[in-house]
Structure formats: C-alpha cells, structure tokens
Design a protein around this motif. Structure first.
Motif, PDB file in Angstrom:
ATOM      1  N   GLY A  86      22.569   6.286  71.256  1.00 49.50           N
ATOM      2  CA  GLY A  86      22.168   5.020  70.711  1.00 49.50           C
ATOM      3  C   GLY A  86      23.294   4.282  70.027  1.00 49.50           C
ATOM      4  O   GLY A  86      23.285   3.076  69.956  1.00 49.50           O
ATOM      5  N   ALA A  87      24.282   5.005  69.508  1.00 52.93           N
ATOM      6  CA  ALA A  87      25.373   4.371  68.768  1.00 52.93           C
ATOM      7  C   ALA A  87      26.291   3.548  69.661  1.00 52.93           C
ATOM      8  O   ALA A  87      26.996   2.677  69.181  1.00 52.93           O
ATOM      9  N   VAL A  88      26.283   3.820  70.967  1.00 50.73           N
ATOM     10  CA  VAL A  88      27.196   3.102  71.854  1.00 50.73           C
ATOM     11  C   VAL A  88      26.500   2.033  72.693  1.00 50.73           C
ATOM     12  O   VAL A  88      27.150   1.308  73.416  1.00 50.73           O
ATOM     13  N   GLY A  89      25.187   1.947  72.635  1.00 50.57           N
ATOM     14  CA  GLY A  89      24.458   0.928  73.373  1.00 50.57           C
ATOM     15  C   GLY A  89      23.791   1.484  74.614  1.00 50.57           C
ATOM     16  O   GLY A  89      23.905   2.662  74.938  1.00 50.57           O
ATOM     17  N   SER A  90      23.131   0.613  75.344  1.00 50.05           N
ATOM     18  CA  SER A  90      22.346   1.037  76.499  1.00 50.05           C
ATOM     19  C   SER A  90      23.194   1.376  77.722  1.00 50.05           C
ATOM     20  O   SER A  90      22.709   2.009  78.648  1.00 50.05           O
ATOM     21  N   ASN A  91      24.441   0.944  77.758  1.00 55.27           N
ATOM     22  CA  ASN A  91      25.308   1.212  78.906  1.00 55.27           C
ATOM     23  C   ASN A  91      26.298   2.340  78.665  1.00 55.27           C
ATOM     24  O   ASN A  91      27.293   2.457  79.361  1.00 55.27           O
ATOM     25  N   TYR A  92      26.042   3.182  77.672  1.00 56.61           N
ATOM     26  CA  TYR A  92      26.937   4.289  77.339  1.00 56.61           C
ATOM     27  C   TYR A  92      28.324   3.770  76.963  1.00 56.61           C
ATOM     28  O   TYR A  92      28.500   2.580  76.738  1.00 56.61           O
ATOM     29  N   ALA A  93      29.315   4.657  76.903  1.00 59.87           N
ATOM     30  CA  ALA A  93      30.661   4.241  76.544  1.00 59.87           C
ATOM     31  C   ALA A  93      31.678   5.162  77.185  1.00 59.87           C
ATOM     32  O   ALA A  93      31.470   6.370  77.278  1.00 59.87           O
ATOM     33  N   VAL A  94      32.766   4.570  77.643  1.00 56.03           N
ATOM     34  CA  VAL A  94      33.908   5.323  78.147  1.00 56.03           C
ATOM     35  C   VAL A  94      34.853   5.462  76.962  1.00 56.03           C
ATOM     36  O   VAL A  94      35.277   4.465  76.368  1.00 56.03           O
ATOM     37  N   CYS A  95      35.131   6.703  76.593  1.00 48.34           N
ATOM     38  CA  CYS A  95      35.927   6.973  75.407  1.00 48.34           C
ATOM     39  C   CYS A  95      37.055   7.938  75.722  1.00 48.34           C
ATOM     40  O   CYS A  95      37.030   8.648  76.721  1.00 48.34           O
ATOM     41  N   LEU A  96      38.030   7.972  74.829  1.00 48.22           N
ATOM     42  CA  LEU A  96      39.165   8.882  74.944  1.00 48.22           C
ATOM     43  C   LEU A  96      39.362   9.548  73.602  1.00 48.22           C
ATOM     44  O   LEU A  96      39.229   8.904  72.552  1.00 48.22           O
ATOM     45  N   ARG A  97      39.657  10.849  73.637  1.00 49.93           N
ATOM     46  CA  ARG A  97      39.909  11.559  72.400  1.00 49.93           C
ATOM     47  C   ARG A  97      41.030  12.553  72.628  1.00 49.93           C
ATOM     48  O   ARG A  97      41.013  13.324  73.588  1.00 49.93           O
ATOM     49  N   ALA A  98      42.003  12.539  71.762  1.00 48.10           N
ATOM     50  CA  ALA A  98      43.113  13.481  71.858  1.00 48.10           C
ATOM     51  C   ALA A  98      42.632  14.880  71.497  1.00 48.10           C
ATOM     52  O   ALA A  98      41.635  15.048  70.787  1.00 48.10           O
ATOM     53  N   THR A  99      43.330  15.886  71.948  1.00 49.26           N
ATOM     54  CA  THR A  99      42.933  17.267  71.673  1.00 49.26           C
ATOM     55  C   THR A  99      43.296  17.714  70.259  1.00 49.26           C
ATOM     56  O   THR A  99      42.949  18.817  69.850  1.00 49.26           O
ATOM     57  N   ASP A 100      43.961  16.845  69.496  1.00 48.87           N
ATOM     58  CA  ASP A 100      44.321  17.200  68.113  1.00 48.87           C
ATOM     59  C   ASP A 100      43.201  16.924  67.114  1.00 48.87           C
ATOM     60  O   ASP A 100      43.366  17.113  65.917  1.00 48.87           O
ATOM     61  N   GLY A 101      42.039  16.466  67.607  1.00 46.44           N
ATOM     62  CA  GLY A 101      40.907  16.208  66.725  1.00 46.44           C
ATOM     63  C   GLY A 101      40.898  14.808  66.137  1.00 46.44           C
ATOM     64  O   GLY A 101      40.038  14.493  65.308  1.00 46.44           O
ATOM     65  N   SER A 102      41.821  13.946  66.553  1.00 46.38           N
ATOM     66  CA  SER A 102      41.825  12.572  66.052  1.00 46.38           C
ATOM     67  C   SER A 102      40.555  11.859  66.496  1.00 46.38           C
ATOM     68  O   SER A 102      39.851  12.325  67.390  1.00 46.38           O
ATOM     69  N   PRO A 103      40.249  10.732  65.890  1.00 47.54           N
ATOM     70  CA  PRO A 103      38.992  10.031  66.191  1.00 47.54           C
ATOM     71  C   PRO A 103      38.880   9.592  67.651  1.00 47.54           C
ATOM     72  O   PRO A 103      39.880   9.364  68.329  1.00 47.54           O
ATOM     73  N   VAL A 104      37.648   9.467  68.098  1.00 50.06           N
ATOM     74  CA  VAL A 104      37.350   8.966  69.432  1.00 50.06           C
ATOM     75  C   VAL A 104      37.727   7.491  69.512  1.00 50.06           C
ATOM     76  O   VAL A 104      37.482   6.725  68.580  1.00 50.06           O
ATOM     77  N   VAL A 105      38.329   7.098  70.638  1.00 49.54           N
ATOM     78  CA  VAL A 105      38.680   5.696  70.875  1.00 49.54           C
ATOM     79  C   VAL A 105      37.794   5.191  72.010  1.00 49.54           C
ATOM     80  O   VAL A 105      37.836   5.724  73.123  1.00 49.54           O
TER      81      VAL A 105
END
Length: 175
Positions: free
Chosen positions: A1-20
């Motif tokens: 629900g946080a990303v909307g009805s069309n989902y979201a394409v995201c990227l996240r580094a393996t160092d635990g930094s925040p999702v982009v």
C-alpha cells in the motif's frame, strides 16, 4: 500500500542503505551494467515498459508496437536490447526483440510463446511455448529460437510445470 496500486521498481544496495524508488511498476530485470532497470507498468488501456536509470537520468518508455499486455522482459547480455513477451488485443502471447535506443519490438517467435531467456552470446533465446499441433510439437514446452531466424530447437528434457528456469550458464551450454 505504501507504493500505490502499480507497485514500485526499487533498488537497494547490499550494505543496508535505504531503498531507492526508481518508478512505478513491477520489476522485470536489471541491465548487465546495472545502469537501468526494466519495469512493467500495468495500465487500464495498455501496459508500459519502462527503462528506469539507477543513477542520474530520466525514465523513458519503450515503443510497445503491437503489445498491449507485457508478460515478461529481460535484457540481452549486450545491454542494448531486451526480449519482451506479451500480447495484443485478441492475439495470443509472443516474444519480441527490441532495441532500447528506439523503435518497435520485432517478433522472433510464433504466437503462444511467453517467457524468454536470452543466451549468453545473444544469438538465441530459450522460450516457453504452448504449442498445439503434431504430437512432437505439443510435447515440447521449451525451445531455443535463433535471433537471426531459422527453425527452433525443441528442448524435450525440460518439463513444463516441473522445471523452473533461472538462467543460462555463462558458457551457454547449460541452464
């Protein structure tokens, strides 16, 4: 629900930094050089296939040509082309090759094919097919299609519903 009805394409580094968040849609694949993500955005009238930069740059859509609904999209190893599978209104699924610099997708497979995995050399692709015809054709659920054209090579040892394809081996001799 946080990303909307069309989902979201995201990227996240393996160092635990925040999702982009790169954009809306369902993530399909990451380019070989990691510079772009493919996203399928479901729309009411016609889906969109988006190229989302993972760094600086603007997202852009690819020309859908005859495709209204995307099933699958993956990068070729050259990073310049993608294989997309989908269908148009009243037309069965089929797979296409598309240059990411522009132009419509070009059909590579016959109808009733979906989900394609480009070979490491980019000269062919393994494709899932739902074929109706001779007993030989009906039994083979997977085939390797040459990109330059020609007859597909049926892969009889892969079983539909029993085997899951992850990727080609880098030497292109096994899956």
């Amino acid at each position: 629900g946080a990303v909307g009805s069309n989902y979201a394409v995201c990227l996240r580094a393996t160092d635990g930094s925040p999702v982009v968040k790169l954009g809306e849609g369902t993530a399909a694949d990451l380019s070989p050089d990691g510079r772009f993500a493919l996203g399928i955005v479901q729309r009411t009238a016609r889906d969109e296939l988006m190229l989302y930069p993972t760094g600086a740059g603007e997202p852009r859509g690819l020309d859908p040509g005859p495709i209204e609904r995307y099933i699958d999209a993956r990068w070729f190893p050259d990073g310049a082309r993608v294989v997309v599978c989908g269908n148009g209104s009243g037309v069965p699924n089929r797979c296409y090759v598309q240059d990411t610099k522009g132009g419509p997708p070009q059909p590579i497979t016959p109808e009733r094919t979906d989900n394609a995995w480009p070979s490491p050399d980019g000269a062919s692709m393994l494709v899932h097919q739902t074929r109706v015809g001779t007993a030989e054709e009906s039994e083979a659920a997977f085939a390797v299609y040459p990109i330059a054209g020609g007859a597909p090579r049926l892969i009889r040892w892969l079983r539909d519903g029993a085997d899951a394809i992850v990727a080609w081996n880098p030497d292109g001799k096994s899956l």
